[in-house]
Design a protein around this motif. Structure first.
Motif, PDB file in Angstrom:
ATOM      1  N   LEU A 130      -4.645  14.454 -22.548  1.00 22.20           N
ATOM      2  CA  LEU A 130      -4.358  14.261 -21.122  1.00 22.20           C
ATOM      3  C   LEU A 130      -2.849  14.333 -20.859  1.00 22.20           C
ATOM      4  CD1 LEU A 130      -6.371  13.352 -18.809  1.00 22.20           C
ATOM      5  CD2 LEU A 130      -5.375  11.119 -19.076  1.00 22.20           C
ATOM      6  N   LEU A 131      -2.095  13.654 -21.718  1.00 20.80           N
ATOM      7  CA  LEU A 131      -0.635  13.650 -21.559  1.00 20.80           C
ATOM      8  C   LEU A 131      -0.057  15.041 -21.794  1.00 20.80           C
ATOM      9  CD1 LEU A 131       0.391  10.255 -23.227  1.00 20.80           C
ATOM     10  CD2 LEU A 131       0.204  10.787 -20.793  1.00 20.80           C
ATOM     11  N   GLY A 179     -14.631  -4.441 -26.633  1.00 19.35           N
ATOM     12  CA  GLY A 179     -13.985  -3.160 -26.348  1.00 19.35           C
ATOM     13  C   GLY A 179     -13.090  -2.767 -27.507  1.00 19.35           C
ATOM     14  N   GLY A 180     -12.401  -1.659 -27.366  1.00 18.52           N
ATOM     15  CA  GLY A 180     -11.519  -1.221 -28.436  1.00 18.52           C
ATOM     16  C   GLY A 180     -11.027   0.186 -28.182  1.00 18.52           C
ATOM     17  N   ILE A 181     -10.037   0.564 -28.980  1.00 20.52           N
ATOM     18  CA  ILE A 181      -9.473   1.913 -28.839  1.00 20.52           C
ATOM     19  C   ILE A 181      -9.645   2.643 -30.161  1.00 20.52           C
ATOM     20  CG2 ILE A 181      -7.355   3.213 -28.428  1.00 20.52           C
ATOM     21  CD1 ILE A 181      -6.463   1.005 -26.520  1.00 20.52           C
ATOM     22  N   ARG A 212     -10.535   8.641 -31.325  1.00 29.38           N
ATOM     23  CA  ARG A 212     -11.022   9.592 -30.322  1.00 29.38           C
ATOM     24  C   ARG A 212     -10.400   9.280 -28.951  1.00 29.38           C
ATOM     25  NH1 ARG A 212     -17.454  10.699 -29.396  1.00 29.38           N
ATOM     26  NH2 ARG A 212     -17.233  12.707 -28.372  1.00 29.38           N
ATOM     27  N   ASN A 213     -10.303   7.976 -28.633  1.00 31.78           N
ATOM     28  CA  ASN A 213      -9.664   7.577 -27.365  1.00 31.78           C
ATOM     29  C   ASN A 213      -8.203   8.020 -27.347  1.00 31.78           C
ATOM     30  OD1 ASN A 213     -11.467   4.532 -27.671  1.00 31.78           O
ATOM     31  ND2 ASN A 213     -11.941   6.179 -26.268  1.00 31.78           N
ATOM     32  N   SER A 271      -7.923  11.636 -26.753  1.00 36.25           N
ATOM     33  CA  SER A 271      -8.148  11.990 -25.343  1.00 36.25           C
ATOM     34  C   SER A 271      -6.883  11.756 -24.524  1.00 36.25           C
ATOM     35  CB  SER A 271      -9.264  11.133 -24.738  1.00 36.25           C
ATOM     36  OG  SER A 271     -10.421  11.309 -25.457  1.00 36.25           O
ATOM     37  N   VAL A 272      -6.250  10.598 -24.772  1.00 30.49           N
ATOM     38  CA  VAL A 272      -5.030  10.274 -24.009  1.00 30.49           C
ATOM     39  C   VAL A 272      -3.933  11.288 -24.339  1.00 30.49           C
ATOM     40  CG1 VAL A 272      -3.212   8.557 -23.685  1.00 30.49           C
ATOM     41  CG2 VAL A 272      -5.578   7.833 -23.786  1.00 30.49           C
TER      42      VAL A 272
END
Lengths: 190, 529
Positions: A91-92, A78-80, A83-84, A87-88
């Protein structure tokens, strides 16, 4: 052909991050931010101090980091990505705007209404009466739901706006009408 | 009071509690109505891809507490509702798996392998009936095991485990959960450590609230609701938002195949699936009794064991994966039998093993008057132990849920097929607003909402990094209890620093904890959560 792992260094970075965090917590944060040490002596009686449990917890995090270090080449870790994070952040931002609307709609409308009617309207005194108590929640909730639907669909649609309006109205009625003692956002803060 | 009196008092607490309404002159208690309402909601939620039982439990809890308040009368209706949701969601997950090849809950994935081929062959209703029968049978078996085992396990713990052993047992449970959940033991340990550390913020015995940076914001610690809902629910919702944003244009509308032929479940069909139901019910119950191991593993194991046996004994029949009713039975009995057994560690030890159990503990803690753990099962004869009456009330509510499942479950399952058409990208923003509103009505400060969102971002990050959030949540719940037990054990043993090692049972439990972690380190690779 095997697809290259998009996050080859996730485990390495995670393990190093956890080890550094654990060291900082054990040697700086916990000793400086606890009322008593690892062990506490009161009238010749030895007790467990407030710092012991967090120190063990931080050590456990560090140990986990060491274990992940030895498993750092495991696939599909996995990883961040940027782009992730984007997105966060988006969202925030949606949440931030919606909560700002929730917080300030009622007071601003009360101020404008006071200006028009010439009465001194204070939202604090109106926040327990309909329709004032629903204003901020309904508008903020509407924006939150509609904006999130619009984000996923790639455009603001009439359907998204209707769903947002219905959802926030339904929730306002669900909590507001049968339960007098419950406070909808933001009426506990203003 | 004798044991029989306690059992009767528990049953009467359910059926003779506050009356909701009368039906044909018969008073129907609020608890009965709430179990049924929870069960129906659970089926609908389970049948909706993207929603899950814990989400419905999280959103319902503050509404239920607002309705019933914090009195001891509130416990059974609220817990009954949550138990109903838990049971309904387990059954409901099979509906979209069979009708639309889309598992409603992760543990229903294996149901798609045989359920959807049956639906494509025009046998959807029959497949639903097989799933319902197997699920209800597995669930009932698991509940019976719970009712028989939990009191005995609790009595054993109370009789033979002293404070050092109880401390060691908590450590073993945490180590087991961290080692077993997810693909990487290291990441499980990190999540556990983080959960413990968060639990210790703003607490302690000293006048100064530790780890609070001297701020009032952290001095009170984090509310259990904000942490649990943030990490478990919002983390999942945030990840789902992003996934939907990436995949939205590829989404295909679900299609239903026309049904034909005999859809009834005959005695011969039941005879065919019965061995698979029995085997999977045992597998699911054993797995469910171990904290932290979810129903997905039970379903996978039940299915794979069933597939091997089926291929060996009945090579002439349709093999698993091609529309065999036995495949649906093996999966559904296994995943449903986890739910009851999962409550064995909760009720007997106070250790939650899955997300649904976490919400049951949260409800009990929020309302008060019932602290799940070994002390619940004290059969005191001279005075009444109200917690024991409550425990038997919970068992009665579970059996009532099973009765609803057997009688009405099939009907609601068929009706729940429409839920798959609810667009997930419109549903989840509403779930987010509902969750945040639920947080605020419990703790009316915008700060509480921001804390929840902060923990939601943490839960999102954990999922992206392949870290399971469940060890974090369980460690957070058990952190305070672990520290308190350890403090008492340390004091009771005369400040012996080796209190975990110089008593045989405690030492064995600690060695087992180390052993689990060491064995789990040998896992060859990890899979992303």
């Amino acid at each position: 052909m095997q697809t290259p792992d998009p996050f080859p260094r996730t485990n390495l970075l995670l393990s190093l991050g956890c080890i550094v965090f654990a060291l900082v917590a054990v040697f700086l944060w916990i000793p400086m931010d606890s009322g008593s040490g690892l062990i506490l002596k009161v009238r010749r009686q030895v007790n467990i101090g407030d710092a012991l449990a967090p120190t063990i917890a931080a050590t456990v995090i560090g140990l986990g980091g060491v274990m992940v270090f030895f498993q750092r080449r495991a696939p599909n870790a996995g990883g961040i990505s940027l782009r992730n994070l984007g997105s966060v952040a988006y969202l925030l931002a949606i949440c931030g705007v919606s909560f700002a609307l929730m917080r300030w709609t009622g007071p601003v409308v009360a101020w404008i209404a006071g200006g028009i009617t010439g009465e001194a309207l204070d939202y604090r005194l109106l926040r327990d009466t309909a329709p004032w108590k629903y204003l901020g929640f309904v508008l903020g909730g509407w924006v939150l739901v509609s904006a999130l639907i619009g984000w996923i669909e790639g455009r603001i649609t009439a359907r998204g706006l209707i769903v947002g309006a219905l959802a926030s109205l339904a929730l306002a009625l669900l909590y507001g009408v049968p339960f007098d003692h419950l406070l909808l956002p933001p009426n506990g803060d203003v | 009071m004798t044991a029989f009196d306690y059992i009767m008092a528990g049953i009467l607490a359910v059926f003779q509690g506050p009356v909701a309404f009368s039906f044909l002159g018969l008073p129907i208690s609020v608890t009965v109505v709430m179990v049924l309402a929870g069960f129906v909601l659970g089926i609908m939620v389970g049948a909706t891809p993207g929603l899950a039982g814990p989400m419905a439990m999280a959103i319902s809890l503050p509404i239920l507490i607002s309705i019933f308040g914090f009195s001891s009368d509130a416990l059974l209706p609220v817990l009954g509702f949550l138990i109903g949701v838990m049971k309904g969601a387990t059954v409901g997950g099979a509906v979209p798996a069979i009708l639309f090849n889309t598992p409603g809950t992760p543990d229903a994935y294996m149901t798609t392998l045989d359920g959807y081929p049956m639906a494509q062959a025009g046998q959807a209703r029959k497949a639903l009936k097989v799933a319902h029968f197997s699920s209800a049978a597995g669930d009932t078996f698991s509940d019976i095991v719970l009712i028989v085992c939990a009191p005995f396990l609790a009595l054993l713990v109370e009789r033979y485990l002293d404070l050092p052993e109880k401390t060691a047992l908590l450590i073993l449970s945490l180590a087991f959960i961290a080692a077993i959940i997810g693909g990487s033991v290291g990441k499980g340990i990190i999540a556990m450590g983080l959960g413990l550390l968060v639990a210790f913020i703003g607490t302690g015995e000293d006048f100064y609230p530790r780890l609070s940076f001297g701020t009032q914001t952290l001095a009170q610690g984090f509310s259990v609701t904000a942490v649990i809902l943030g990490v478990l629910i919002l983390g999942e919702v945030f990840k789902a938002f992003e996934d939907m944003w990436h995949n939205h244009r590829r989404a295909q509308p679900a299609k239903e195949t026309p049904q034909q032929g005999d859809q009834r479940l005959h005695a011969a069909d039941l005879k065919r699936i019965a061995p698979h139901v029995a085997r999977s019910a045992v597998i699911g119950t054993v797995i469910g009794a171990l904290p932290g191991i979810g129903s997905t593993l039970a379903a996978t194991l039940g299915y794979s064991v069933g597939a091997r046996t089926h291929a060996r004994r009945h090579p002439d029949r349709k093999p698993f994966g091609q529309g065999a009713p036995e495949g649906i039975a093996a999966t559904e009995a296994a995943n449903s039998s986890v739910s009851g057994a999962n409550l064995i560690p909760v009720l007997s030890l106070g250790i939650p093993g899955n997300a649904a159990a976490v919400f049951l503990i949260l409800a009990a803690e929020s309302i008060g008057g019932f602290n799940p753990g070994p002390a619940v099962f004290r059969f005191s004869t001279d005075t009444v132990n109200p917690e024991l009456v409550m425990a038997f009330g919970i068992f009665t509510a579970m059996m009532l849920g099973n009765l609803f499942n057997w009688t009405l479950g099939g009907l609601f399952m068929r009706a729940a097929g429409v839920m798959v058409r609810v667009p997930k990208h419109m549903l989840l923003p509403v779930v987010l607003l509902m969750t945040l509103t639920a947080i605020y009505v419990q703790d009316p400060r915008m700060q509480a909402i921001w804390f929840t969102i902060g923990f939601g971002v943490l839960g999102y990050g954990m999922r992206r990094l392949g870290i399971s959030p469940l060890p974090f949540v369980i460690a957070f719940i058990l952190g305070g209890k672990l520290e308190e037990t350890a403090r008492q054990a340390f004091a009771a043993t005369g400040a012996d620093p080796w209190f975990l090692f110089n008593r045989p049972v405690a030492a064995i439990l600690i060695l087992a904890a180390i052993g689990f972690v060491a064995v789990s380190l040998r896992k060859p690779s990890e899979t992303q959560q």
